[in-house]
Structure formats: structure tokens, C-alpha cells
Scaffold this motif. Structure first.
Motif, PDB file in Angstrom:
ATOM      1  N   GLY A 227     -38.383  18.544   4.659  1.00 18.76           N
ATOM      2  CA  GLY A 227     -37.672  19.567   5.407  1.00 18.76           C
ATOM      3  C   GLY A 227     -36.255  19.815   4.947  1.00 18.76           C
ATOM      4  O   GLY A 227     -35.494  20.500   5.607  1.00 18.76           O
ATOM      5  N   ALA A 228     -35.834  19.228   3.812  1.00 19.43           N
ATOM      6  CA  ALA A 228     -34.472  19.407   3.335  1.00 19.43           C
ATOM      7  C   ALA A 228     -34.405  20.594   2.393  1.00 19.43           C
ATOM      8  O   ALA A 228     -35.188  20.711   1.467  1.00 19.43           O
ATOM      9  CB  ALA A 228     -33.999  18.140   2.617  1.00 19.43           C
ATOM     10  N   ALA A 229     -33.468  21.497   2.663  1.00 19.25           N
ATOM     11  CA  ALA A 229     -33.298  22.674   1.828  1.00 19.25           C
ATOM     12  C   ALA A 229     -32.082  22.490   0.939  1.00 19.25           C
ATOM     13  O   ALA A 229     -31.217  21.655   1.182  1.00 19.25           O
ATOM     14  CB  ALA A 229     -33.140  23.924   2.702  1.00 19.25           C
ATOM     15  N   ALA A 230     -32.027  23.283  -0.133  1.00 20.20           N
ATOM     16  CA  ALA A 230     -30.902  23.208  -1.051  1.00 20.20           C
ATOM     17  C   ALA A 230     -29.639  23.707  -0.366  1.00 20.20           C
ATOM     18  O   ALA A 230     -29.675  24.583   0.487  1.00 20.20           O
ATOM     19  CB  ALA A 230     -31.207  24.031  -2.293  1.00 20.20           C
ATOM     20  N   ILE A 231     -28.500  23.131  -0.769  1.00 19.65           N
ATOM     21  CA  ILE A 231     -27.207  23.539  -0.230  1.00 19.65           C
ATOM     22  C   ILE A 231     -26.782  24.836  -0.916  1.00 19.65           C
ATOM     23  O   ILE A 231     -26.787  24.912  -2.146  1.00 19.65           O
ATOM     24  CB  ILE A 231     -26.156  22.440  -0.461  1.00 19.65           C
ATOM     25  CG1 ILE A 231     -26.604  21.128   0.176  1.00 19.65           C
ATOM     26  CG2 ILE A 231     -24.800  22.871   0.085  1.00 19.65           C
ATOM     27  CD1 ILE A 231     -26.785  21.185   1.669  1.00 19.65           C
ATOM     28  N   PRO A 232     -26.411  25.872  -0.157  1.00 22.48           N
ATOM     29  CA  PRO A 232     -25.970  27.123  -0.789  1.00 22.48           C
ATOM     30  C   PRO A 232     -24.757  26.893  -1.679  1.00 22.48           C
ATOM     31  O   PRO A 232     -23.811  26.190  -1.297  1.00 22.48           O
ATOM     32  CB  PRO A 232     -25.622  28.019   0.415  1.00 22.48           C
ATOM     33  CG  PRO A 232     -26.364  27.423   1.572  1.00 22.48           C
ATOM     34  CD  PRO A 232     -26.432  25.955   1.314  1.00 22.48           C
ATOM     35  N   ARG A 233     -24.764  27.500  -2.871  1.00 24.40           N
ATOM     36  CA  ARG A 233     -23.644  27.331  -3.787  1.00 24.40           C
ATOM     37  C   ARG A 233     -22.347  27.874  -3.202  1.00 24.40           C
ATOM     38  O   ARG A 233     -21.260  27.394  -3.514  1.00 24.40           O
ATOM     39  CB  ARG A 233     -23.964  28.046  -5.106  1.00 24.40           C
ATOM     40  CG  ARG A 233     -25.106  27.430  -5.894  1.00 24.40           C
ATOM     41  CD  ARG A 233     -24.723  26.062  -6.436  1.00 24.40           C
ATOM     42  NE  ARG A 233     -25.778  25.485  -7.236  1.00 24.40           N
ATOM     43  CZ  ARG A 233     -25.891  25.664  -8.542  1.00 24.40           C
ATOM     44  NH1 ARG A 233     -24.999  26.424  -9.173  1.00 24.40           N
ATOM     45  NH2 ARG A 233     -26.863  25.092  -9.216  1.00 24.40           N
ATOM     46  N   VAL A 234     -22.447  28.893  -2.359  1.00 23.96           N
ATOM     47  CA  VAL A 234     -21.239  29.494  -1.792  1.00 23.96           C
ATOM     48  C   VAL A 234     -20.509  28.520  -0.880  1.00 23.96           C
ATOM     49  O   VAL A 234     -19.307  28.676  -0.624  1.00 23.96           O
ATOM     50  CB  VAL A 234     -21.594  30.803  -1.047  1.00 23.96           C
ATOM     51  CG1 VAL A 234     -22.346  30.506   0.240  1.00 23.96           C
ATOM     52  CG2 VAL A 234     -20.359  31.639  -0.769  1.00 23.96           C
ATOM     53  N   PHE A 235     -21.200  27.498  -0.378  1.00 22.79           N
ATOM     54  CA  PHE A 235     -20.528  26.479   0.428  1.00 22.79           C
ATOM     55  C   PHE A 235     -19.422  25.808  -0.373  1.00 22.79           C
ATOM     56  O   PHE A 235     -18.300  25.631   0.109  1.00 22.79           O
ATOM     57  CB  PHE A 235     -21.543  25.440   0.907  1.00 22.79           C
ATOM     58  CG  PHE A 235     -20.923  24.217   1.515  1.00 22.79           C
ATOM     59  CD1 PHE A 235     -20.487  24.230   2.835  1.00 22.79           C
ATOM     60  CD2 PHE A 235     -20.756  23.055   0.772  1.00 22.79           C
ATOM     61  CE1 PHE A 235     -19.899  23.100   3.402  1.00 22.79           C
ATOM     62  CE2 PHE A 235     -20.175  21.925   1.335  1.00 22.79           C
ATOM     63  CZ  PHE A 235     -19.743  21.953   2.651  1.00 22.79           C
ATOM     64  N   HIS A 236     -19.724  25.428  -1.607  1.00 18.41           N
ATOM     65  CA  HIS A 236     -18.724  24.790  -2.447  1.00 18.41           C
ATOM     66  C   HIS A 236     -17.626  25.776  -2.846  1.00 18.41           C
ATOM     67  O   HIS A 236     -16.486  25.364  -3.093  1.00 18.41           O
ATOM     68  CB  HIS A 236     -19.383  24.189  -3.682  1.00 18.41           C
ATOM     69  CG  HIS A 236     -20.374  23.103  -3.359  1.00 18.41           C
ATOM     70  ND1 HIS A 236     -19.996  21.868  -2.879  1.00 18.41           N
ATOM     71  CD2 HIS A 236     -21.731  23.074  -3.432  1.00 18.41           C
ATOM     72  CE1 HIS A 236     -21.071  21.115  -2.682  1.00 18.41           C
ATOM     73  NE2 HIS A 236     -22.132  21.825  -3.002  1.00 18.41           N
ATOM     74  N   ALA A 237     -17.958  27.063  -2.901  1.00 15.54           N
ATOM     75  CA  ALA A 237     -16.927  28.069  -3.168  1.00 15.54           C
ATOM     76  C   ALA A 237     -15.920  28.113  -2.017  1.00 15.54           C
ATOM     77  O   ALA A 237     -14.703  28.249  -2.246  1.00 15.54           O
ATOM     78  CB  ALA A 237     -17.572  29.438  -3.374  1.00 15.54           C
ATOM     79  N   TYR A 238     -16.399  28.004  -0.794  1.00 10.01           N
ATOM     80  CA  TYR A 238     -15.495  27.965   0.356  1.00 10.01           C
ATOM     81  C   TYR A 238     -14.624  26.714   0.312  1.00 10.01           C
ATOM     82  O   TYR A 238     -13.426  26.763   0.629  1.00 10.01           O
ATOM     83  CB  TYR A 238     -16.290  28.006   1.655  1.00 10.01           C
ATOM     84  CG  TYR A 238     -16.598  29.397   2.143  1.00 10.01           C
ATOM     85  CD1 TYR A 238     -15.617  30.174   2.750  1.00 10.01           C
ATOM     86  CD2 TYR A 238     -17.874  29.947   2.006  1.00 10.01           C
ATOM     87  CE1 TYR A 238     -15.898  31.452   3.198  1.00 10.01           C
ATOM     88  CE2 TYR A 238     -18.167  31.229   2.450  1.00 10.01           C
ATOM     89  CZ  TYR A 238     -17.167  31.978   3.045  1.00 10.01           C
ATOM     90  OH  TYR A 238     -17.433  33.248   3.479  1.00 10.01           O
ATOM     91  N   VAL A 239     -15.208  25.574  -0.049  1.00 14.27           N
ATOM     92  CA  VAL A 239     -14.427  24.333  -0.140  1.00 14.27           C
ATOM     93  C   VAL A 239     -13.351  24.467  -1.218  1.00 14.27           C
ATOM     94  O   VAL A 239     -12.204  24.049  -1.027  1.00 14.27           O
ATOM     95  CB  VAL A 239     -15.357  23.143  -0.442  1.00 14.27           C
ATOM     96  CG1 VAL A 239     -14.553  21.869  -0.682  1.00 14.27           C
ATOM     97  CG2 VAL A 239     -16.333  22.930   0.711  1.00 14.27           C
TER      98      VAL A 239
END
Length: 430
Positions: A227-239
Motif C-alpha cells: 500500500g505504499a505509493a511513491a513520494i511526489p517529486r514536487v514534495f522535495h521541490a517544496y522542501v
């Protein structure tokens, strides 16, 4: 009051039941004690050698360059090796490096070139140590305790950095020559050395979640593999944007304010920062379940930081300056707890190393870039104009982020309609 007592009870239960958490907490406290001295000593060492804010920005920027290349070239390094063993090796390097810097400063052999070289080497090792530490925390702490663990770590770190920077400031301001700076770097080396037995004790316990590069065979829960989905790349862009635009400039602003005014009242900045972290930690324990909700909370922290820079722009004395840094501490602590906890809760075990490496790249590489840009702004435009530009730039970022949140909502609505028409359609994290 009841909610606060319940949180204290939960913390006590975690400490009694989980030896891994206790060891990680002690390790975090020990290394934070030492880092507090270097945090004050390094900027003042650079300023004493050259007297330019630009050189301070360069020192922080060159720390990012080799680390960024390493993180981009080997994003899955920590998925192939044991993160805990890697962290222990990095700690040994920092012991030797800090001891060498302390000796050179004491003997008067330090120069800006030596600072640059040591910063490059330290940046390479820190580029591995930072994601390794985050991966160890993710693997050795249960998912249900991640948010409260991050909040406790933030609060303990803030409390540790209240008294010690005051002591470090006294060492820097109250001693002749560079003796106080040498002592500060030496204390950091001793603290890092004391953390090594704690990591050795932690290695005797199996991880809670599967360690891709570890030699042991720990327990694996269903939530770790399904049930684990990939982390959106845009998350790291926000960080990354948060590090460059929102919270990174504080690394230059704080030492410049202390060096500019040299007043004891301004050292209370560390106290109000601790209070701000405590306030944020108390209200940041619940993590947004969706990516969209996490982005909303990150943008709210940006808005608070923008108002803090505006207050700093108009500050005419210690009171307004302390208020600005209190707001920055609240925003930074809440942003850090929320973003790290959401990432740690949603990252699949097989991708822990990769995602923590990306998080480290966004954080570590964003802060020195911010320091370089902030130092240039300070030298070119002055303190007041630079803080106003920062406030306006963050406000623009909040508006752009709000548009992105709106698009996420529209996409989620369209996905829910498609899901109702086709039950087999999978849904993304956000």
C-alpha cells in the motif's frame, strides 16, 4: 491542559517501552550540544578572518557543492549499505575534523583557505551523514511515533541550543584572540565522540522496519511492504524552496545581528527560538494524511515566515527583533516536523535511503545557497532592504503554491470521479 498531560504520558510510555527511541534521543541531544558551539563559532571565525558577509555565504555555499554531486550521483547509496554503520563512520570523521580545526585555531594557523578546504570535506561527509541519520530514525522508530518523535527531537534540540549558544557567545565575545573559538570547536569534537557509544548500543537492536542495506533480518509489518505509493517529486521541490527562500537566510541573519549589535539582550534570540519551537511542537503532532494537506501546512509556515521578515525589516530595537525570530522559529519547527513526519510515514521501506537522500539534498543544498544569496543581498542593499525583499519573495511563493494546491484539488476531484466509474483505478498519495 489535558492534551498536554496526555502528550507527556505518551512520551513517558515511549521512553519506557522502546530502548531504540531512548538511544536516538540521547544521541540527538549529545550531537546537538556540540553543534550548538560550532553553529556560533564558525560564522564568527569567518568574520574575524575576512570581515565580509559574502565570505560567510561562500563558506556555506561550498559546503553544498560536493555534497550535491554526491547525492545526485548516488541517490540509492543508503539503500545498498547499512545506514547506521554509515552514520557511525561519518561521526568518526567529524571527531577528527573538529579536533583538527580546534588545534589550528588555538595555534593561530587557521586561514580562510583552510576554512574552505575543511568545509568542502565536511560537506561531503555531512551529505552522507544527514540522510543516514534520517534513515536510521525512520527504520528504528515505529510509524505511529514518528510525528511525536520529530516534535520531541525538535524541542530537545531547541532547548539544548538555548544555554549553549549563550555560553558559546560568551566564549567568542569574552575572550581575547581565538581561544574561545578553539574551545568551541573542541567541545563539538568531544560531544560527537560521546555519541559513538550510543550508536553502538543502538546497533545491538534490530530495526523496526526492513533495512535494505542492513545485515540483520528484522520484523517486517504489512504496512511496510504493501500500500505504499511513491513520494511526489514536487514534495522535495517544496522542501528545497523552503531551504533557499524561507528558512535558509536565518543562518546569515542571526550571526550578522549578533555581530552588528553585540548586546546581551540580542542573545535572548536563542531563548525565544526555543519557546517558538516548543509552541510549534505542541501543535504539530498531527500529520496531514494527504500530500495536498501537507502542502497547505507548509505554505502556512511560509506565510508566517514572510510576516517575520517584514517585522525584522521594521525592527527598531530588541523587542521587535525577538518577535521576528520567535515567528521564524514557530514556522521552521512546524514546517520541519510536518514535512519530515509525512515523508517518513509514507515512504516505502525499499525507498527509505533514496527518499531521505533527496530530502537531504533539498535541505542541505538549499541552506548554503540561501546563505550565499542573503550575504550578497546584505552587502549590496543593506539589512533593511534585504529583509523586505525576502518578505516579498516569500509572499509570491505562497501565492504560487496556493495555485498549485488548487490544481491538486481539481486533480483529486477528477481522480475520485474516475475511481467511482472504475473501482480498480489506483489513487495517488496526494
Amino acid at each position: 491542559m489535558i492534551g498536554a498531560m496526555d502528550r507527556l504520558r505518551r512520551v513517558w510510555c515511549i521512553g519506557r517501552r522502546e530502548p531504540r527511541f531512548k538511544l536516538l534521543l540521547l544521541d540527538n541531544l549529545t550531537t546537538t550540544l556540540g553543534a550548538s558551539f560550532t553553529l556560533v563559532a564558525l560564522p564568527f571565525l569567518v568574520m574575524r578572518l575576512t570581515g565580509k558577509a559574502w565570505d560567510l555565504g561562500i563558506t556555506m555555499a561550498i559546503e553544498a557543492a560536493p555534497g550535491l554531486c554526491l547525492l545526485l550521483a548516488f541517490p540509492r547509496l543508503l539503500d545498498r549499505v547499512d545506514p547506521l554503520r554509515t552514520l557511525r563512520l561519518c561521526r568518526w570523521f567529524f571527531v577528527v575534523a573538529n579536533a583538527a580545526i580546534a588545534s589550528l585555531v588555538w595555534l593561530g594557523g587557521m586561514s580562510i583557505v583552510v576554512v574552505y578546504v575543511s568545509t568542502v570535506l565536511g560537506g561531503v561527509v555531512w551529505a552522507v551523514a544527514f540522510p543516514a541519520g534520517r534513515a536510521v530514525f525512520t527504520l528504528y522508530v515505529r510509524k505511529g511515533w514518528l510525528s511525536i518523535g520529530n516534535a520531541i527531537f525538535a524541542l530537545v534540540s531547541a532547548a539544548a541550543t538555548v544555554v549553549l549558544p549563550l555560553v558559546a557567545g560568551w566564549l567568542v565575545f569574552g575572550t581575547r584572540g581565538d581561544a574561545g573559538l578553539a574551545v568551541a570547536f573542541g567541545i563539538d569534537a568531544i560531544c560527537v565522540f560521546c555519541s559513538l557509544p550510543l550508536l553502538a548500543a543502538l546497533s545491538r537492536h534490530a530495526p523496526i522496519r526492513r533495512s535494505p542495506g542492513g545485515p540483520s533480518s528484522p520484523r517486517v509489518t504489512p504496512s511496510d511492504t504493501t500500500g505504499a505509493a511513491a513520494i511526489p517529486r514536487v514534495f522535495h521541490a517544496y522542501v528545497f524552496a523552503s531551504s533557499v527562500l524561507v528558512f535558509g537566510p536565518v543562518q546569515v541573519l542571526l550571526p550578522l545581528i549578533l555581530a552588528r549589535y553585540r548586546g546581551g539582550s540580542y542573545l535572548l534570540i536563542y531563548v525565544v527560538q526555543c519557546i517558538g519551537v516548543g509552541v510549534a511542537s505542541a501543535v504539530a503532532l498531527r500529520v496531514a494524511p494527504s500530500f495536498r494537506g501537507t502542502v497547505r501546512r507548509m505554505l502556512a509556515c511560509w506565510a508566517v515566515a514572510s510576516s517575520a521578515y517584514l517585522v525584522l525589516h521594521q525592527a527598531s530595537g530588541p523587542a521587535m527583533t525577538l518577535l521576528a525570530f520567535f515567528l521564524l522559529a514557530v514556522a521552521a519547527a512546524r514546517h520541519g516536523v510536518q514535512s519530515q513526519s509525512w515523508l517518513q510515514r509514507h515512504v516505502p521501506s525499499r525507498d527509505v535511503g533514496q527518499e531521505m537522500t533527496r530530502f537531504a539534498a533539498a535541505t542541505l543544498c538549499g541552506t548554503p545557497i540561501a546563505a550565499l544569496l542573503t550575504g550578497g543581498l546584505m552587502d549590496a542593499l543593506g539589512f533593511e532592504s534585504a529583509t523586505l525583499i525576502l518578505s516579498l519573495a516569500i509572499t509570491l511563493g505562497v501565492l504560487l503554491g496556493a495555485l498549485h494546491v488548487h490544481r491538486l484539488g481539481a486533480a483529486l476531484h477528477a481522480d475520485s470521479r474516475a475511481h467511482r466509474s472504475s473501482p480498480s483505478t489506483s489513487r495517488p498519495v496526494g
